[in-house]
Design an enzyme around this catalytic site. Structure first.
Site, short mmCIF file in Angstrom:
data_model
loop_
_atom_site.label_atom_id
_atom_site.label_comp_id
_atom_site.label_asym_id
_atom_site.label_seq_id
_atom_site.Cartn_x
_atom_site.Cartn_y
_atom_site.Cartn_z
N LYS A 139 0.86 -1.19 0.00
CA LYS A 139 0.00 0.00 0.00
C LYS A 139 0.89 1.22 0.00
O LYS A 139 1.75 1.37 0.89
CB LYS A 139 -0.86 0.04 1.27
CG LYS A 139 -2.10 -0.80 1.19
CD LYS A 139 -2.96 -0.49 2.40
CE LYS A 139 -4.19 -1.34 2.46
NZ LYS A 139 -4.93 -1.11 3.72
N HIS B 77 1.02 8.58 14.04
CA HIS B 77 0.12 7.54 13.56
C HIS B 77 -0.09 6.44 14.61
O HIS B 77 -1.22 6.05 14.92
CB HIS B 77 0.67 6.97 12.25
CG HIS B 77 -0.15 5.84 11.70
ND1 HIS B 77 -1.41 6.02 11.19
CD2 HIS B 77 0.12 4.50 11.59
CE1 HIS B 77 -1.89 4.85 10.79
NE2 HIS B 77 -0.98 3.92 11.02
N GLU C 10 1.47 -0.98 16.40
CA GLU C 10 1.07 -1.85 15.28
C GLU C 10 1.34 -3.32 15.63
O GLU C 10 0.61 -4.21 15.18
CB GLU C 10 1.82 -1.47 13.99
CG GLU C 10 1.56 -0.03 13.50
CD GLU C 10 0.19 0.20 12.83
OE1 GLU C 10 -0.71 -0.66 12.94
OE2 GLU C 10 0.06 1.27 12.20
N HIS D 204 -7.91 1.51 13.16
CA HIS D 204 -7.47 2.54 12.21
C HIS D 204 -8.58 3.47 11.74
O HIS D 204 -8.30 4.60 11.35
CB HIS D 204 -6.79 1.88 11.00
CG HIS D 204 -5.37 1.45 11.29
ND1 HIS D 204 -5.05 0.61 12.33
CD2 HIS D 204 -4.20 1.76 10.67
CE1 HIS D 204 -3.74 0.41 12.33
NE2 HIS D 204 -3.20 1.10 11.34
P1 NAD Z 1 7.51 8.66 10.01
O1 NAD Z 1 7.93 8.14 8.71
O2 NAD Z 1 7.02 10.08 10.06
O3 NAD Z 1 8.71 8.48 11.05
C1 NAD Z 1 8.56 8.96 12.36
C2 NAD Z 1 9.68 9.95 12.71
O4 NAD Z 1 10.89 9.22 12.92
C3 NAD Z 1 9.97 10.96 11.62
O5 NAD Z 1 10.26 12.19 12.23
C4 NAD Z 1 11.23 10.41 10.97
O6 NAD Z 1 12.01 11.42 10.37
C5 NAD Z 1 11.94 9.81 12.14
N1 NAD Z 1 12.87 8.71 11.87
C6 NAD Z 1 12.72 7.71 10.98
N2 NAD Z 1 13.69 6.79 11.13
C7 NAD Z 1 14.49 7.25 12.11
C8 NAD Z 1 15.65 6.74 12.75
N3 NAD Z 1 16.12 5.53 12.47
N4 NAD Z 1 16.22 7.47 13.72
C9 NAD Z 1 15.68 8.67 14.09
N5 NAD Z 1 14.57 9.19 13.55
C10 NAD Z 1 13.98 8.47 12.58
O7 NAD Z 1 6.33 7.78 10.64
P2 NAD Z 1 6.17 6.21 10.91
O8 NAD Z 1 5.60 6.12 12.26
O9 NAD Z 1 7.36 5.45 10.57
O10 NAD Z 1 5.06 5.81 9.85
C11 NAD Z 1 3.76 6.36 9.90
C12 NAD Z 1 3.23 6.44 8.49
O11 NAD Z 1 3.15 5.12 7.94
C13 NAD Z 1 1.84 7.01 8.40
O12 NAD Z 1 1.78 7.89 7.31
C14 NAD Z 1 0.97 5.80 8.11
O13 NAD Z 1 -0.19 6.14 7.42
C15 NAD Z 1 1.89 4.96 7.31
N6 NAD Z 1 1.57 3.52 7.31
C16 NAD Z 1 1.46 2.90 6.12
C17 NAD Z 1 1.19 1.56 6.07
C18 NAD Z 1 1.12 0.86 4.75
O14 NAD Z 1 0.73 -0.31 4.72
N7 NAD Z 1 1.50 1.49 3.67
C19 NAD Z 1 1.00 0.84 7.26
C20 NAD Z 1 1.12 1.51 8.47
C21 NAD Z 1 1.41 2.86 8.49
N1 GLY Z 2 -1.65 -1.20 7.24
C1 GLY Z 2 -2.77 -1.85 6.71
C2 GLY Z 2 -2.51 -2.63 5.48
O1 GLY Z 2 -1.40 -2.69 5.00
O2 GLY Z 2 -3.42 -3.18 4.93
#
Ligand code: NAD
Ligand code: GLY
Length: 371
Positions: free
Chosen positions: A146, A268, A188, A251
């Site tokens: 996704k 998130h 998650e 979600h």
């Molecule tokens: P993010 O990508 O914003 O990362 C969180 C924070 O951590 C950011 O400030 C980033 O710069 C920082 N960061 C990243 N790696 C780091 C590291 N190793 N060291 C220090 N800082 C670091 O957020 P997230 O929580 O990783 O992901 C949330 C997003 O993922 C949301 O947009 C959500 O909708 C999406 N998501 C997508 C799916 C999918 O199936 N596509 C599933 C779950 C969540």
């Molecule tokens: N995070 C929900 C999905 O990948 O379906």
């Protein structure tokens, strides 16, 4: 190092590996050269991750004569939108990429969703590699294809299914993650445990201190276990016609909380934690979930340091935002609820009044709950 295979039920989508281990970024060049025959790679990353891991990733690629281009965006959910996508297209198109160029998402779920959307759309589709650097992206966002962006009308409303060719998780990158981001990733994992696997739930409960301190052995086990669960569900239903919706436990409420906060107020994983609490309370009413299971969920989220209540919330605004959820059909909300641990159900006839009460149940102060 642990490897999980993702094999989708389609002849047109290649199976892919998820490699999980400390130091994997140092191997990304040789791996992409051997597995994908990569010659040009575009690393898309955010402004926090670039200073930490871009040079290391680029060096590994250049070490095997892969041409490297890089593009950055401002870190945070507020950048996951069409404007950033436009800026990335403007940056990349003049650099004359061809369809063999591999897009690498280096960062958290925001980098993965954005870079994946670029990969799905640029030149009608480029090969794509996920290199997650947050726990949340490693256990969830990097697997399953996704990709997408947010819109003012709601979260993740624009996007595509575009599977990665490879996922490379370097657990050593978690050392620089703020404590808050570890907690978000654990949200998650807790979701996977409640929808699918009571043994994972006990593992998280008993090993929580080691997980929070990122003990390498415990973390590798956690990530591989969660990737396995996600892979199994995505393999059953890659396009979310049915079982994949289970992964949205918490979600529908969570996305609405993020939308109402305009992607600034809650991370998130924090919104998902609150959403799971609301969904569990609704599950008690609608499916007879034992209240002890809700209490177990709340106790674990509290120990992790995730929010379980939101004093002062605007239940009406959150309820309205839930109406834009992609799972809804014919104007009716579709919610993932639990009959028990590992017994999720997709329910579409929940009375608005009960949904409203579940949201309102988060609107309590500490004193009122006795916590
Ligand atoms: P993010 O990508 O914003 O990362 C969180 C924070 O951590 C950011 O400030 C980033 O710069 C920082 N960061 C990243 N790696 C780091 C590291 N190793 N060291 C220090 N800082 C670091 O957020 P997230 O929580 O990783 O992901 C949330 C997003 O993922 C949301 O947009 C959500 O909708 C999406 N998501 C997508 C799916 C999918 O199936 N596509 C599933 C779950 C969540
Ligand atoms: N995070 C929900 C999905 O990948 O379906």
């Amino acid at each position: 190092m642990e490897t999980v295979q993702v094999q989708l039920p389609s002849h047109t989508i290649a199976p892919y590996s998820v490699r999980v281990g400390a130091g994997q970024l140092g191997e990304i060049g040789p791996t992409l050269r051997t597995d994908l025959d990569a010659r040009t790679c575009v690393i898309i990353t955010d402004s926090n991750v670039a200073p930490l891991y871009l040079a290391r990733t680029a060096a590994s690629l250049e070490g095997v004569d892969i041409r490297v281009l890089a593009a950055q965006f401002a870190a945070g959910e507020a950048a996951k939108n069409l404007r950033t996508v436009g800026e990335l297209y403007d940056n990349l198109l003049p650099r004359r990429l061809d369809r063999n160029a591999v897009i690498i998402a280096l960062g958290g779920g925001v980098a993965g969703d954005l870079a994946g959307f670029i990969a799905a759309t640029l030149l009608r589709g480029l090969p794509f590699v996920q290199a997650p650097t947050t726990l949340l992206a490693a256990v969830d966002a990097s697997v399953g294809g996704k990709v997408g962006i947010d819109h003012a009308a709601g979260k993740n409303l624009i996007g595509a299914f575009h599977q990665p060719r490879l996922v490379i998780t370097d657990l050593a990158t978690f050392k620089t993650l703020p404590r808050r981001e570890i907690a978000c990733g654990l949200a998650e994992c807790v979701k996977h445990a409640f929808i699918r696997d009571g043994a994972l739930l006990s593992f998280i409960e008993t090993r929580l201190d080691s997980l929070i301190s990122c003990d390498p052995v415990t973390m590798e086990k956690l990530v591989a276990w969660n990737v396995q669960i996600k892979a199994e569900i995505v393999e059953m239903d890659p396009y979310e016609k049915n079982q994949r919706a289970w992964l949205n436990f918490g979600h529908t409420f969570g996305h609405a909380l993020e939308t109402v906060g305009q992607y600034h107020a809650l991370q998130h994983g924090e919104a998902v934690a609150l959403g799971m609490v609301a969904a569990a309370r609704l599950s008690e009413k609608r499916l007879g979930l034992n209240s002890a299971i809700t209490a177990r969920l709340i106790a674990l989220l509290d120990r992790i340091g995730l929010p379980t209540r939101l004093p002062g919330l605007d239940a009406g605004a959150i309820f309205n935002a839930m109406k834009t959820d992609k799972k809804n059909r014919d104007g009716a909300l579709r919610l993932v609820l639990l009959a028990d641990i590992a017994r999720p159900e997709i329910i579409s006839d929940v009375p608005a009044e009960q949904v409203f009460q579940a949201i309102e149940s988060l609107n309590v102060t500490e004193t009122a709950t006795g916590h």
